[in-house]
Scaffold this active site. Structure first.
Site, PDB file in Angstrom:
ATOM      1  N   CYS A 386       0.690  -1.219  -0.021  1.00  0.00           N
ATOM      2  CA  CYS A 386       0.040   0.001  -0.017  1.00  0.00           C
ATOM      3  C   CYS A 386       0.915   1.351  -0.011  1.00  0.00           C
ATOM      4  O   CYS A 386       1.340   1.387  -0.953  1.00  0.00           O
ATOM      5  CB  CYS A 386      -0.839  -0.078   1.199  1.00  0.00           C
ATOM      6  SG  CYS A 386      -2.622   1.042   0.850  1.00  0.00           S
ATOM      7  N   HIS A 522      -3.628  -4.907   0.419  1.00  0.00           N
ATOM      8  CA  HIS A 522      -2.871  -5.499   1.351  1.00  0.00           C
ATOM      9  C   HIS A 522      -3.114  -7.023   1.562  1.00  0.00           C
ATOM     10  O   HIS A 522      -3.915  -7.521   2.052  1.00  0.00           O
ATOM     11  CB  HIS A 522      -3.459  -4.932   2.795  1.00  0.00           C
ATOM     12  CG  HIS A 522      -3.417  -3.547   3.039  1.00  0.00           C
ATOM     13  ND1 HIS A 522      -2.444  -3.035   3.927  1.00  0.00           N
ATOM     14  CD2 HIS A 522      -4.160  -2.371   2.832  1.00  0.00           C
ATOM     15  CE1 HIS A 522      -2.330  -1.665   4.006  1.00  0.00           C
ATOM     16  NE2 HIS A 522      -3.447  -1.213   3.269  1.00  0.00           N
ATOM     17  N   GLU A 524      -1.512  -9.089   3.024  1.00  0.00           N
ATOM     18  CA  GLU A 524      -1.519  -9.512   4.326  1.00  0.00           C
ATOM     19  C   GLU A 524      -2.575  -9.919   5.033  1.00  0.00           C
ATOM     20  O   GLU A 524      -2.669 -10.947   5.911  1.00  0.00           O
ATOM     21  CB  GLU A 524      -0.542  -8.799   5.334  1.00  0.00           C
ATOM     22  CG  GLU A 524      -1.158  -7.389   5.703  1.00  0.00           C
ATOM     23  CD  GLU A 524      -0.927  -6.263   4.704  1.00  0.00           C
ATOM     24  OE1 GLU A 524      -0.692  -6.585   3.580  1.00  0.00           O
ATOM     25  OE2 GLU A 524      -1.079  -5.127   5.299  1.00  0.00           O
TER      26      GLU A 524
HETATM   27  N1  GLN Z   1      -1.690   6.552   3.031  1.00  0.00           N
HETATM   28  C1  GLN Z   1      -1.732   5.879   1.911  1.00  0.00           C
HETATM   29  C2  GLN Z   1      -3.335   6.344   1.529  1.00  0.00           C
HETATM   30  O1  GLN Z   1      -4.271   6.685   1.970  1.00  0.00           O
HETATM   31  C3  GLN Z   1      -1.634   4.440   1.964  1.00  0.00           C
HETATM   32  C4  GLN Z   1      -2.495   3.742   3.051  1.00  0.00           C
HETATM   33  C5  GLN Z   1      -2.206   2.410   3.439  1.00  0.00           C
HETATM   34  O2  GLN Z   1      -0.976   2.023   3.377  1.00  0.00           O
HETATM   35  N2  GLN Z   1      -3.128   1.650   3.957  1.00  0.00           N
HETATM   36  O3  GLN Z   1      -3.570   5.859  -0.005  1.00  0.00           O
END
Ligand code: GLN
Length: 569
Positions: A386, A522, A524
């Site tokens: 992400c 994600h 994970e």
């Molecule tokens: N801050 C970034 C976004 O909002 C990544 C978010 C995250 O890593 N879950 O896009």
């Protein structure tokens, strides 16, 4: 008739109630029953989305986009099944629903009171889950510790449910037995008080899980039995162990599953914990070690290092490592230190692989970008999750495409507007989000939950998944800006996964690197102990081949401080 098992905690928090709940679930599932699990959080926050990871740990996301307590992750991992929004209840959700109903005249002019209306709302939500899932057992973990104010109304709901269905409701108390250093003896008194507090709420535990450093001995079992009014057979040792995945197997050694079934007048439909047993054997007898560095910022709380903020990442690393019969050694690397002293980057060579996990806000990002550059140029296996993917794109734009002022709108907002026109938003918000953000309507702007992703042939991702269309979970606001896609691609960034509905980039890879992948989602969240996630598997596989490892392990690793993960479980 569905059976309800309430799990409550005594003495103190953080003793593994969530994992105990999940383990009971996996045992009952292995005996042929349909299971679901609910977490009740006493917070007024409507969901976990607004909670700081340092205070509350990871925000786990379900397929249907709920932002939940990390225990939902434990349930999914142990039950090997997906849960939904309804499986997560908070005080905030309950009060919000009751107030909405009151405003809609649904109480038909009655006085709406804390009791019975709040517990009734809790009960109706539990029953909604039962109905939807057609489950045999519903496990309900009540957050917090007995004796505190915050969870009283949930205990009240449990008591009322027991009154209505005396044969179908069971209470499990997960308690803690300290061994004070100056006495050197395991003490049962705090557990006795916990049971008293529970009794005051009108509840008698049927089973006590005795968390302690060591297994319970006979005298202490007898003592708890007499003072707490619970049969010795129903007091189960839950000593500290190396891996949480041993817990179901350990509980079964004390016959916990059958004790529960007996209380409901049921018998096991089958018996099959053999995959768990195999996994435990691997965990206990690893053939090799793998060293993974996780570069983040949600580690520190006073003098302590917290891993809870990245729990699903940690578990996914473990699942994939166990698949290769390797023991993972995870090091917490504070992103900010690479910002202040870039010469420290050299230590990254000591790892088999580096992960830059998700995160929010600008603190530490420049350090993470330096780490990513180092992994890219030094060919260290790298997985960006992400935010980690977004930073990999920024790094590539700056250092390979020559877009020196490449940045994400997320960090740009925090900067002074001075000279703003020079910045290039390679990571940006979508048009439809911009309007909401301008009005500070942050709630509606996140991409949450599962979305499809089409994988490009001849990529590491395609090979890892062995499929062309996958679905993964999201929790982010920003995306790779399509205006820059062409130049990034031209310079060698591979758009390995694309969301077909909105043409959003989901995965980036680079060529001529043993493993360099960034995912906007994600992965994970979907990894399971018995079914490791394909990308984590591929990452660990590449890491095990990483040549630096064997040369360095024995000497240089020693000067690298890393917490012993086994002690934190
Ligand atoms: N801050 C970034 C976004 O909002 C990544 C978010 C995250 O890593 N879950 O896009």
């Amino acid at each position: 008739m569905p059976k309800y098992i309430f799990i409550v905690g005594g003495v103190m928090s953080g003793i593994g109630k969530g994992v105990a709940t999940a383990s009971i679930g996996s045992i009952l599932k292995s005996k042929g029953f349909k299971i679901t699990a609910i977490k009740i959080d006493p917070y007024i926050n409507v969901d976990a989305g607004t909670m700081n990871p340092i205070e509350h740990g990871e925000v786990f996301v379900t397929n249907d986009g709920a932002e939940c307590d990390q225990d939902l992750g434990n349930y999914e991992r142990f039950l090997d099944q997906d849960l939904i929004t309804d499986n997560y209840i908070t005080t905030g959700k309950i009060y919000q629903a009751v107030i909405e109903k009151e405003r809609n005249l649904e109480y038909k002019g009655k006085c709406v009171e804390v009791v019975p209306h709040i517990p009734e709302e809790v009960i109706s939500r539990i029953q909604k889950v039962v109905k939807k899932t057609k489950t045999d057992f519903v496990l309900i973990e009540i957050g917090g510790t007995v004796g505190e104010y915050q969870n009283l109304l949930f205990l009240e709901a449990a008591r009322i449910l027991k009154l209505r269905h005396p044969k179908d409701v069971l209470f499990v108390l997960v308690s803690y037995l300290p061994i004070p250093a100056m006495i050197g003896e395991m003490k049962t008194k705090p557990t006795q008080y916990a049971v008293r507090s529970l009794n005051m709420a009108g509840i008698q535990p049927d089973i006590i899980l005795a968390r302690a450093q060591f297994p319970l001995d006979i005298p202490r079992k007898k003592k708890i039995s007499i003072f707490c009014n619970v049969k010795e057979l129903d007091i189960v040792s839950a000593p500290d162990i190396k891996s949480i995945y041993e817990i179901p197997v350990n509980f079964e050694k004390e016959n916990l599953g059958n004790r529960i079934l007996k209380k409901f007048g049921l018998r096991a439909r089958k018996k099959d914990l053999k995959d768990w047993k195999k996994l435990v054997t691997v965990i206990k007898n690893p053939q090799k070690e793998i060293n993974i560095g996780v570069v983040g910022k949600y580690f520190k709380s006073g003098d302590f290092t917290l891993m809870d903020s990245y729990i699903s990442v940690i578990e996914a690393i473990k699942h994939a490592s166990y698949f290769f019969k390797a023991e993972p050694k995870i090091s917490w690397l504070d992103a900010e230190k690479y910002e202040n002293s870039p010469q420290k980057l050299k230590e990254l060579k000591k790892f088999n692989g580096i992960i830059v996990p998700g995160g929010f806000g600008s603190r530490g990002v420049e350090g993470k970008i330096k780490v990513i550059e180092f992994c890219r140029t030094q060919k260290i296996p790298f997985l960006g999750l992400c935010l980690g993917m977004q930073l990999a794109v920024i790094e590539f734009a700056r250092n390979v495409c020559g877009i020196k002022k490449a940045i994400s709108r997320e960090f740009f907002n925090k900067k002074t507007k001075e000279g703003s026109c020079q910045y290039q938003m390679v990571i940006d918000v979508m048009l439809d989000q911009k309007e909401k953000l301008n009005k500070k309507n942050y709630g509606g702007t996140m991409r949450l939950g599962a979305y499809d992703c089409k994988l490009m042939p001849n990529t590491i991702s395609h090979r890892a998944y062995g499929a062309s269309l996958i679905s993964e979970r999201h929790r982010h606001r920003y995306e790779l800006n399509s205006e820059f896609q062409q130049i990034l691609e031209k310079k060698g960034l591979i758009m390995a996964g694309i969301n077909p509905e909105r043409n959003l980039v989901e995965i980036v890879e680079i060529k001529k690197h043993p493993f360099f992948i960034g995912t906007q989602f994600h992965p994970e969240f979907k990894s399971k102990p018995l079914r490791p996630h394909p990308l984590f598997k591929e990452f660990i596989k590449a890491g095990l081949k990483f040549p630096h490892f064997h040369k360095i392990l024995n000497y240089e690793m020693q000067d690298l401080k890393r917490p012993d993960l086994s002690k934190t479980e």
